[in-house]
Design a protein around this motif. Structure first.
Motif, mmCIF file in Angstrom:
data_model
loop_
_atom_site.group_PDB
_atom_site.id
_atom_site.type_symbol
_atom_site.label_atom_id
_atom_site.label_comp_id
_atom_site.label_asym_id
_atom_site.label_seq_id
_atom_site.Cartn_x
_atom_site.Cartn_y
_atom_site.Cartn_z
ATOM 1 N N ARG A 46 -2.034 7.191 -15.210
ATOM 2 C CA ARG A 46 -1.778 5.615 -15.008
ATOM 3 C C ARG A 46 -0.372 5.658 -14.600
ATOM 4 N NH1 ARG A 46 -1.482 3.891 -21.123
ATOM 5 N NH2 ARG A 46 0.412 3.158 -20.906
ATOM 6 N N ASN A 47 0.754 6.466 -14.993
ATOM 7 C CA ASN A 47 1.905 6.310 -14.451
ATOM 8 C C ASN A 47 2.007 6.377 -12.834
ATOM 9 O OD1 ASN A 47 2.890 5.866 -16.886
ATOM 10 N ND2 ASN A 47 3.489 7.716 -17.487
ATOM 11 N N LEU A 48 1.040 7.292 -12.484
ATOM 12 C CA LEU A 48 1.270 7.532 -11.148
ATOM 13 C C LEU A 48 0.731 6.296 -10.335
ATOM 14 C CD1 LEU A 48 0.112 11.298 -10.770
ATOM 15 C CD2 LEU A 48 2.254 10.573 -10.105
ATOM 16 N N LEU A 49 -0.323 5.895 -10.838
ATOM 17 C CA LEU A 49 -1.240 4.633 -10.284
ATOM 18 C C LEU A 49 -0.202 3.455 -10.382
ATOM 19 C CD1 LEU A 49 -3.749 3.468 -9.200
ATOM 20 C CD2 LEU A 49 -4.492 2.728 -11.433
ATOM 21 N N SER A 50 0.493 3.224 -11.429
ATOM 22 C CA SER A 50 1.387 1.947 -11.134
ATOM 23 C C SER A 50 2.561 2.248 -10.360
ATOM 24 C CB SER A 50 1.915 1.630 -12.589
ATOM 25 O OG SER A 50 2.521 2.724 -13.297
ATOM 26 N N ALA A 51 2.979 3.642 -10.014
ATOM 27 C CA ALA A 51 3.962 3.900 -8.973
ATOM 28 C C ALA A 51 3.317 3.514 -7.760
ATOM 29 C CB ALA A 51 4.404 5.272 -9.175
ATOM 30 N N CYS A 52 2.084 3.596 -7.567
ATOM 31 C CA CYS A 52 1.406 3.565 -6.278
ATOM 32 C C CYS A 52 1.318 2.137 -5.793
ATOM 33 C CB CYS A 52 0.145 4.276 -6.091
ATOM 34 S SG CYS A 52 0.133 5.879 -5.998
ATOM 35 N N SER A 53 1.533 1.158 -7.018
ATOM 36 C CA SER A 53 0.734 -0.129 -6.863
ATOM 37 C C SER A 53 1.515 -0.808 -5.664
ATOM 38 C CB SER A 53 1.190 -1.182 -8.056
ATOM 39 O OG SER A 53 2.504 -1.247 -8.199
ATOM 40 N N GLN A 54 2.692 -0.645 -5.265
ATOM 41 C CA GLN A 54 3.250 -1.375 -3.916
ATOM 42 C C GLN A 54 2.635 -0.747 -2.667
ATOM 43 O OE1 GLN A 54 6.894 -2.225 -4.840
ATOM 44 N NE2 GLN A 54 7.060 -3.795 -3.109
ATOM 45 N N LYS A 55 2.281 0.578 -2.694
ATOM 46 C CA LYS A 55 1.692 1.223 -1.513
ATOM 47 C C LYS A 55 0.156 0.691 -1.429
ATOM 48 C CE LYS A 55 4.519 5.283 -0.907
ATOM 49 N NZ LYS A 55 4.379 6.767 -1.152
ATOM 50 N N LEU A 56 -0.362 0.312 -2.518
ATOM 51 C CA LEU A 56 -1.742 0.170 -2.440
ATOM 52 C C LEU A 56 -2.030 -1.231 -1.715
ATOM 53 C CD1 LEU A 56 -3.332 1.583 -5.596
ATOM 54 C CD2 LEU A 56 -3.132 2.544 -3.538
ATOM 55 N N ARG A 57 -0.921 -1.900 -1.861
ATOM 56 C CA ARG A 57 -0.969 -3.364 -0.997
ATOM 57 C C ARG A 57 -0.337 -3.385 0.207
ATOM 58 N NH1 ARG A 57 0.319 -5.156 -6.332
ATOM 59 N NH2 ARG A 57 2.515 -5.044 -6.254
ATOM 60 N N ALA A 58 -0.031 -2.200 0.670
ATOM 61 C CA ALA A 58 0.509 -2.107 1.954
ATOM 62 C C ALA A 58 -0.534 -2.352 3.309
ATOM 63 C CB ALA A 58 1.102 -0.529 2.452
ATOM 64 N N ARG A 59 -0.135 -2.951 4.102
ATOM 65 C CA ARG A 59 -1.096 -3.324 5.272
ATOM 66 C C ARG A 59 -2.052 -2.252 5.739
ATOM 67 N NH1 ARG A 59 1.710 -7.040 9.734
ATOM 68 N NH2 ARG A 59 -0.354 -7.112 10.837
ATOM 69 N N GLU A 60 -1.434 -1.018 5.800
ATOM 70 C CA GLU A 60 -2.378 0.263 6.284
ATOM 71 C C GLU A 60 -3.426 0.361 5.387
ATOM 72 O OE1 GLU A 60 1.094 -0.219 6.283
ATOM 73 O OE2 GLU A 60 1.294 1.864 5.621
ATOM 74 N N LEU A 61 -3.414 -0.005 4.148
ATOM 75 C CA LEU A 61 -4.442 0.418 3.229
ATOM 76 C C LEU A 61 -5.461 -1.002 3.357
ATOM 77 C CD1 LEU A 61 -2.803 2.380 0.472
ATOM 78 C CD2 LEU A 61 -5.197 2.449 0.903
ATOM 79 N N VAL A 62 -4.791 -2.287 3.028
ATOM 80 C CA VAL A 62 -5.578 -3.409 2.747
ATOM 81 C C VAL A 62 -6.326 -3.728 4.144
ATOM 82 C CG1 VAL A 62 -5.290 -5.973 2.451
ATOM 83 C CG2 VAL A 62 -3.866 -4.462 1.212
ATOM 84 N N GLU A 63 -5.694 -3.701 5.275
ATOM 85 C CA GLU A 63 -6.525 -4.164 6.344
ATOM 86 C C GLU A 63 -7.994 -3.348 6.747
ATOM 87 O OE1 GLU A 63 -3.827 -4.645 9.687
ATOM 88 O OE2 GLU A 63 -2.851 -6.422 8.820
ATOM 89 N N PRO A 64 -7.963 -2.131 6.529
ATOM 90 C CA PRO A 64 -9.040 -1.553 6.820
ATOM 91 C C PRO A 64 -10.244 -1.808 5.659
ATOM 92 C CG PRO A 64 -7.565 0.301 6.634
ATOM 93 C CD PRO A 64 -6.640 -1.060 6.613
#
Ligand SMILES: *[C@@H]1O[C@H](CO)[C@@H](O)[C@H](O)[C@H]1NC(C)=O
Ligand SMILES: *[C@@H]1O[C@H](CO)[C@@H](O)[C@H](O)[C@H]1NC(C)=O
Length: 284
Positions: free
Chosen positions: A38-56
């Protein structure tokens, strides 16, 4: 109006493997593992909204929707752009390997993109993206194993279900370079003592047998169950053939596996999008 077809999107956060056992030591390791994930996931939250992930993610979803709009004779130009940032956004589900594989797992099922084998029910398109919470990066080349009961609550391939030799609602698909996998199935029903759910496991490092279309060997490093929002399930309840199920459906909040999975993060996939049915006439 009955639901004919839905698209379910989910962002699945993968964590490292731990074998399943119910000893007190294992239970506390699982609790620690979930907290860490859970902690790791919340640390990822910003990166998960990054264009490289969202666009594909959006592009592949649009591709999937367009195919199904066209199949129904719907105008693909009227296809909605499902945004990533509202109630239809993919909800991160953490795949905790500690959650039980359950009694209905069958090995060596077929690699195929449609698994319902034509059984009656609401068409369900799964659009899942797998992300490693340690690196916040997509997980490519994982073989995702999906299994669930049919629209009236029966699993294939089990003697207790009188379905030996049947293979409906079981199959595998690999994730692409963006960690995305799609699968077409039918919306599961339910059975005694459980809320409506879909099982999934991810395998890596195995080999594909191109003759039998099966997957062998490798390691199973993620196991999970995906649940649905209650308001969606209430609409399914009144649709045929789900409305013929005689056992009562547990709500997510009464399901012990849901409660174990859903601590501190969300095991409910994003609200499914209902694909419109084919227009019957040209009335406007
Ligand atoms: C679900 O599977 C059982 C066992 O094969 C079968 O009897 C039942 O008709 C199936 N339900 C539907 C809606 O096809
Ligand atoms: C999968 O295979 C790669 C390459 O051989 C290896 O580095 C990695 O450790 C393997 N992963 C697991 C979980 O066995």
């Amino acid at each position: 109006m009955a639901i004919l077809s839905t698209l379910l999107t989910a962002l699945l956060a993968a964590t490292a493997a731990v074998a399943h056992d119910d000893s007190p030591g294992a239970l506390s390791r699982r609790a620690i593992h979930r907290l860490e994930a859970r902690n790791l996931l919340s640390a990822c939250s910003q990166k998960l909204r990054a264009r490289e992930l969202v666009e594909p993610r959006l592009a592949r979803r649009a591709e999937l929707l367009e195919t199904h709009f066209r199949k129904r004779g719907l105008d693909a130009l009227q296809m909605p752009i499902l945004p990533d940032g509202n109630s239809r956004q993919p909800v991160p589900c953490i795949l905790t390997p500690e959650v039980t594989v359950g009694p209905y797992y069958a090995e060596e099922e077929l690699i195929r993109s449609e698994i319902s084998e034509g059984q009656e029910g609401i068409e369900l398109l799964l659009d899942f993206q797998f992300v490693d919470v340690k690196t916040c990066l997509p997980v490519p080349n994982a073989m995702v194993d999906i299994w669930h009961c049919n629209t009236t609550g029966t699993y294939s391939a089990f003697e207790v279900e009188h379905t030996v030799g049947e293979s409906f609602n079981r199959g595998l698909q690999p994730t692409d370079q963006h960690g995305i996998m799609h699968m077409k199935t039918s919306f599961p029903g339910w059975y005694q003592g459980r809320a409506t759910h879909i099982h999934l496991a991810a395998h890596i490092n195995g080999t594909i047998d191109s003759e039998t279309h099966t997957y062998k060997g490798g390691v199973t490093n993620h196991i999970g169950q995906v649940f649905f929002p209650e308001d969606v399930l209430e609409q399914v309840d009144v649709t045929a053939p789900y409305n013929t199920i005689t056992v009562s459906r547990l709500r997510n909040s009464d399901d012990s596996i849901f409660l174990e999975e859903n601590t501190g993060y969300d095991a409910v996939a994003g609200k499914p999008y209902r694909i419109p049915s084919r227009r019957k006439s040209n009335r406007s």
